[in-house]
Design a protein around this motif. Sequence first.
Motif, PDB file in Angstrom:
ATOM      1  N   LYS A   1      16.968  18.785  -7.996  1.00  0.00           N
ATOM      2  CA  LYS A   1      18.192  18.979  -7.533  1.00  0.00           C
ATOM      3  C   LYS A   1      17.898  18.649  -6.071  1.00  0.00           C
ATOM      4  CE  LYS A   1      22.007  22.009  -6.141  1.00  0.00           C
ATOM      5  NZ  LYS A   1      22.676  23.326  -6.288  1.00  0.00           N
ATOM      6  N   GLY A   2      18.490  17.452  -5.597  1.00  0.00           N
ATOM      7  CA  GLY A   2      18.307  17.306  -4.018  1.00  0.00           C
ATOM      8  C   GLY A   2      17.218  16.397  -3.679  1.00  0.00           C
ATOM      9  N   LEU A   3      16.048  16.077  -4.577  1.00  0.00           N
ATOM     10  CA  LEU A   3      15.055  15.580  -4.634  1.00  0.00           C
ATOM     11  C   LEU A   3      14.998  14.163  -5.240  1.00  0.00           C
ATOM     12  CD1 LEU A   3      12.269  15.067  -3.226  1.00  0.00           C
ATOM     13  CD2 LEU A   3      11.433  16.375  -5.457  1.00  0.00           C
ATOM     14  N   GLN A   4      15.070  13.015  -4.670  1.00  0.00           N
ATOM     15  CA  GLN A   4      15.143  11.575  -5.351  1.00  0.00           C
ATOM     16  C   GLN A   4      14.140  10.609  -4.770  1.00  0.00           C
ATOM     17  OE1 GLN A   4      19.311  10.289  -6.098  1.00  0.00           O
ATOM     18  NE2 GLN A   4      19.779  11.230  -4.088  1.00  0.00           N
ATOM     19  N   ALA A   5      13.469  10.089  -5.781  1.00  0.00           N
ATOM     20  CA  ALA A   5      12.506   9.114  -5.484  1.00  0.00           C
ATOM     21  C   ALA A   5      13.155   7.670  -5.663  1.00  0.00           C
ATOM     22  CB  ALA A   5      11.521   8.963  -6.504  1.00  0.00           C
ATOM     23  N   LYS A   6      12.811   6.674  -4.829  1.00  0.00           N
ATOM     24  CA  LYS A   6      13.458   5.465  -4.888  1.00  0.00           C
ATOM     25  C   LYS A   6      12.371   4.224  -4.603  1.00  0.00           C
ATOM     26  CE  LYS A   6      16.925   2.328  -2.636  1.00  0.00           C
ATOM     27  NZ  LYS A   6      18.056   2.314  -1.769  1.00  0.00           N
ATOM     28  N   VAL A   7      12.482   3.447  -5.380  1.00  0.00           N
ATOM     29  CA  VAL A   7      11.463   2.075  -5.354  1.00  0.00           C
ATOM     30  C   VAL A   7      12.218   0.728  -5.396  1.00  0.00           C
ATOM     31  CG1 VAL A   7       9.662   0.764  -6.303  1.00  0.00           C
ATOM     32  CG2 VAL A   7       9.797   3.441  -6.780  1.00  0.00           C
ATOM     33  N   LEU A   8      12.046   0.111  -4.345  1.00  0.00           N
ATOM     34  CA  LEU A   8      12.853  -1.103  -3.890  1.00  0.00           C
ATOM     35  C   LEU A   8      11.784  -1.882  -3.960  1.00  0.00           C
ATOM     36  CD1 LEU A   8      15.784  -1.841  -1.639  1.00  0.00           C
ATOM     37  CD2 LEU A   8      13.602  -3.258  -1.366  1.00  0.00           C
ATOM     38  N   VAL A   9      12.114  -3.205  -4.379  1.00  0.00           N
ATOM     39  CA  VAL A   9      11.399  -4.593  -4.341  1.00  0.00           C
ATOM     40  C   VAL A   9      12.313  -5.667  -4.054  1.00  0.00           C
ATOM     41  CG1 VAL A   9       9.508  -3.857  -5.853  1.00  0.00           C
ATOM     42  CG2 VAL A   9      11.548  -4.922  -6.652  1.00  0.00           C
ATOM     43  N   GLY A  10      11.634  -6.407  -3.406  1.00  0.00           N
ATOM     44  CA  GLY A  10      12.433  -7.688  -2.909  1.00  0.00           C
ATOM     45  C   GLY A  10      11.803  -9.153  -2.535  1.00  0.00           C
ATOM     46  N   VAL A  11      12.399 -10.020  -2.363  1.00  0.00           N
ATOM     47  CA  VAL A  11      11.823 -11.347  -2.253  1.00  0.00           C
ATOM     48  C   VAL A  11      12.692 -12.298  -1.683  1.00  0.00           C
ATOM     49  CG1 VAL A  11      12.404 -12.421  -4.419  1.00  0.00           C
ATOM     50  CG2 VAL A  11      10.583 -13.145  -3.200  1.00  0.00           C
ATOM     51  N   ASP A  12      12.136 -13.025  -0.474  1.00  0.00           N
ATOM     52  CA  ASP A  12      12.939 -14.106   0.373  1.00  0.00           C
ATOM     53  C   ASP A  12      12.186 -15.392   0.206  1.00  0.00           C
ATOM     54  OD1 ASP A  12      14.443 -15.368   2.139  1.00  0.00           O
ATOM     55  OD2 ASP A  12      13.926 -14.219   3.918  1.00  0.00           O
ATOM     56  N   LEU A  13      12.770 -16.158  -0.645  1.00  0.00           N
ATOM     57  CA  LEU A  13      12.168 -17.351  -0.937  1.00  0.00           C
ATOM     58  C   LEU A  13      13.018 -18.566  -0.090  1.00  0.00           C
ATOM     59  CD1 LEU A  13      11.761 -17.522  -4.788  1.00  0.00           C
ATOM     60  CD2 LEU A  13      10.146 -16.635  -2.995  1.00  0.00           C
ATOM     61  N   ASN A  14      12.458 -19.081   0.931  1.00  0.00           N
ATOM     62  CA  ASN A  14      13.367 -19.891   1.825  1.00  0.00           C
ATOM     63  C   ASN A  14      12.545 -21.069   2.140  1.00  0.00           C
ATOM     64  OD1 ASN A  14      15.102 -20.712   3.901  1.00  0.00           O
ATOM     65  ND2 ASN A  14      14.446 -19.109   5.484  1.00  0.00           N
TER      66      ASN A  14
ATOM     67  N   TYR B   1      14.884  13.938   0.379  1.00  0.00           N
ATOM     68  CA  TYR B   1      15.273  15.656   0.055  1.00  0.00           C
ATOM     69  C   TYR B   1      16.454  16.058   0.567  1.00  0.00           C
ATOM     70  CZ  TYR B   1      15.126  20.493  -1.084  1.00  0.00           C
ATOM     71  OH  TYR B   1      15.352  21.791  -1.159  1.00  0.00           O
ATOM     72  N   LEU B   2      17.549  16.517  -0.075  1.00  0.00           N
ATOM     73  CA  LEU B   2      18.658  17.081   0.687  1.00  0.00           C
ATOM     74  C   LEU B   2      19.071  18.393   0.170  1.00  0.00           C
ATOM     75  CD1 LEU B   2      21.235  16.716   2.443  1.00  0.00           C
ATOM     76  CD2 LEU B   2      22.376  15.530   0.333  1.00  0.00           C
ATOM     77  N   ALA B   3      18.879  19.255   1.105  1.00  0.00           N
ATOM     78  CA  ALA B   3      19.469  20.677   0.648  1.00  0.00           C
ATOM     79  C   ALA B   3      20.469  21.235   1.618  1.00  0.00           C
ATOM     80  CB  ALA B   3      18.251  21.704   0.929  1.00  0.00           C
ATOM     81  N   ASN B   4      21.527  22.039   0.989  1.00  0.00           N
ATOM     82  CA  ASN B   4      22.347  22.752   1.719  1.00  0.00           C
ATOM     83  C   ASN B   4      22.475  24.052   1.446  1.00  0.00           C
ATOM     84  OD1 ASN B   4      24.348  20.429   2.876  1.00  0.00           O
ATOM     85  ND2 ASN B   4      24.051  19.681   0.830  1.00  0.00           N
TER      86      ASN B   4
END
Length: 1017
Positions: free
Chosen positions: A461-474, A514-517
């Motif tokens: 609760k309140g704790l999140q993990a995020k994985v982002l991948v990206g590519v720029d083919l120019n 992490y978000l807590a109230n």
Amino acid sequence: MKKHRVLWYSLLVALFLYAIGSVQAQEPRPIINASLIGKVIDAKTQEPLTGVTVQLEAVTHSVQTDNQGNFQFVTGQKLPFTLIVSFVGYEKKQVVVNSSPTVIALSPVSTDLDEVVVVGYGTQKRRDLTGAVATLPEKLLRQPVSSLDQALKGGISGVQVTQTSGQPGGGVSIRIRGGASIQGGNEPLYVIDGFPVYNQTESTGVGSGTPVNPLASISPTDIESIEVLKDAAATAIYGSRGANGVILVTTKKGKAGQVQLNYDGSFGAQNVLKQIEVLNAHDFAILRNEALYDANPNLGAFQYRSQTEIDQLGVGTNWQTEAFRTGKIYNQQLSLSGGAEKVKYYLGANYFDQQGVIVNTNFKRVGFRSNIDANPFDRLQVGANLSINKTYAQIAPTGIVNALLIMPSTATVYDVNGAYTLRNPFENIFANPIATLKETTNSSNGLRILGTSFGQYRILKGLQAKVLVGVDLNGRNDKFYLPSYIYEGAGSKGKASLGNWDGTSWLNENTLNYLANTGKHTFNALLGFTQQESKNTIFNAGAENFVTDDLLFNNLQSGSFIVRPSSDSYAWVLHSYLARVNYNYANKYYISASLRRDGSSRFGADNKWGNFPSIALSWRAGNESFFKEVFPGVDDFKIRTSFGTTGNQEIGQYQSLSTLYSLNYLFGNNVATGFAPQRIPNKNLGWESTVQYDGGFDISLFNNRIQFTVDYYYKKTKDLLLNVEIPWTSGYASSLQNFGSVSNKGVEWGLKSRNIEGLFSWSTDVNFSLNRNTVLKIGDGASSYIFGNYIIKAGESLGTFYGNVTDGILQSGEEVIKGKFTGNASPKAGDRLYKDIDGDGQFTTANDRTILGNAQPDFIFGLTNSMSYKGFDLSFLIQGTVGNDLLNINRQNLEMFTGQQNASIEALERWTSSNPSHSYPRAKLDPAPVFSDQFVESGSFVRLKSLHFGYSLPKEWLQHAKIKGLNLYLTAQNVLTWTKYTGFDPEVTSGSNVQIGTDLGIYPASRSFSAGVSLTF
């Protein structure tokens, strides 16, 4: 905001249809001269609302509620009544009333302060921001522009946007709170759906002219919002790339609900804003006769044309008219969006086609976008954003605008046989510009694939993990061909070249949030590690001396002379650790702190890592218990302050290393190829660091009807990257080192006002910015550097012009006394006089230079107004720049009066024995050009930048055709400009960090008008 408005309108239509059905079912008995008594209350508190406007639909008669929320109508209309009820801070409501008395409940609407805005690596409510973050008004996103950065003009305080070329797909120069770097990058960092992009054009070494803006490969019609991060509290999370500000771009997303199909299409035309007045053929021939006579009086006064021939010349060739045209603009957008609770999607396709105002120039873009968000499980959220854009451009060759101005009007486009005249027939050799434009192939085609995908998992609760991948083919392919039948290609008998540039950049971000109230305590923490790598390759090849011009560049092997090919490859890597903590107590006291540690391959071995911290504090005094009692008209008041450090890594690759370059040399009777050192290594080469302080406040008044934001900032950029002179004994003239500092300080404010709400609504956005740029220190003990017509000097601003000061025209009889101030060995009446700045009793170009002005504006501003009445809407943007100077090199070229090239219309006022002018010199065949204050002009302007007028058909007219919305609109760009600048357009710059404000043959800006239709199914 746009999404919410569409949803709300849809609900209103549903409510209206339901009400009609209910009325028809009940069949009430019509009543004439009926009296209606009612009351309006707050839907949440049930308290009466005072001053609510209640209006009968289709008539102008309206009343307002009293202190008890009551209102009363006496009307000749029949029951049932349809009422339109509106009040600031509450929903606008349409109600069908069948009987009297009636009670109407209005629900409060969320204000702009509740709006969620995108910040670095997350989102925040606007009311909780501690940094300086601004959002581009939604109206400005609807402008028909080729690239997203052009939409920023005049829209946000502290952001100066200047056109570097009016060419279709051309670029702009953006400065957020002033520019600071001299040899590094000054452009902001763009983050598009989480992917950081620095907008820099890479040259293939093929072709000529201003390259296409890389951001033009992204369709502006796909954009949902643009946020600009300005102070260190907002940008430090981007560390070594945050010194010049950060622009966050979020593209459109789908929403749960019914599938929605949108089509938006427009067609328009554009023309050049103005032409520069030059001499016609008759007047030019007189000028040339005078110049030839001045050089050699013994040959008589009519060495070029006789008076009879001059009288028969007439206007001659108007080269600008030959080159300028009415360009067409097409823009087509089709999108499909929708989704359910678990999956939401947005699919978009775009076609944009813009013809330039100069013949044989254009820009086209075909693009596709797919954005998908899904929640396959309760704890898991995934998403993918992908855009594919293909661009095509035909580019105006370098110097073509200057050639159109100086080509003599007595010259013709074609000779008597119908072939192109090759060049200027006089001493100055330059090509026929119409032949150059029409026959040169100078194209640039690009393909850009930009995509990001992410997975976000709620661990606890309140704790999140995020994985982002990206590519720029120019990638970009440049193609160039000069045919043998025009002047430039005659010597080489045809010249062809091909160039290819491929860029690949990948990104990986890993964050924990992490978000807590807990009671009155709200705590948010972010930890992350990111890595990005970019690799680029360039290749070009060419050939000359072709048997035929028919094959253009498509058969290089048919050229008998092969141009030496070249290739290059370079890469950079950035690894980063980041952390941020946001805390607030009782929504009153806020603190935010961040730290980013960057490691870049671009810097020296002993200086590859840098730390970039920030801290921000704010007090939301409007939430204090005493505040409402003391200031009852103030809805919200917040004081902010921040301090932090950001960096600038935009210096190119391998600058800290002792790189090698190849060269040819003679070894005996043979040509050999070898390598030589290119630069001296510097293992201590490090970042340009910017320390910034910001203090400001935000205030909302009168039920959030007025919102006002003010910021004061001071930022100092130190360790500037400069090529510093070093002893010649080292084998090199200079070395790139960290020296010098520049400061920027200023004030900016923004005002949002909902002036009128109701059946007629009117809102205003105003922004104002004042920035003072100062060079604090340069080099190792140096006080100034001279760069052409500019000087970099401690105590002055970047963009300071440096040259001579004019002092009238030498008159007959003054040759002995004042002739030494002309700079000529043999002065003659009609020569221009210059001031003796150093006081040595004579004038010399080098020693008598001084500061002539500055390209930095005193202030800039923007004013956006939006109005609507029933189905009609009108919006317009007025922007302006005040106090800056421009260097008009075009004017300098046109005021030489040589008779070898054309001259400005001011040549009619030149000095002659019968017209002893004090402003313009005599005709002279071979004058020495002198840069002076004569060519530094005021660049101040006020412009009606954009105008939009639309009409939305009533929904009840469309429901049988299954159409949800139909809007017809007219738009215009660069409608009117008020300025004293004599060039094509005052909104111009060279794009250089130092030589800003230079107008030298830049592709002129245009005025455009478009008509369009927007359909929603």
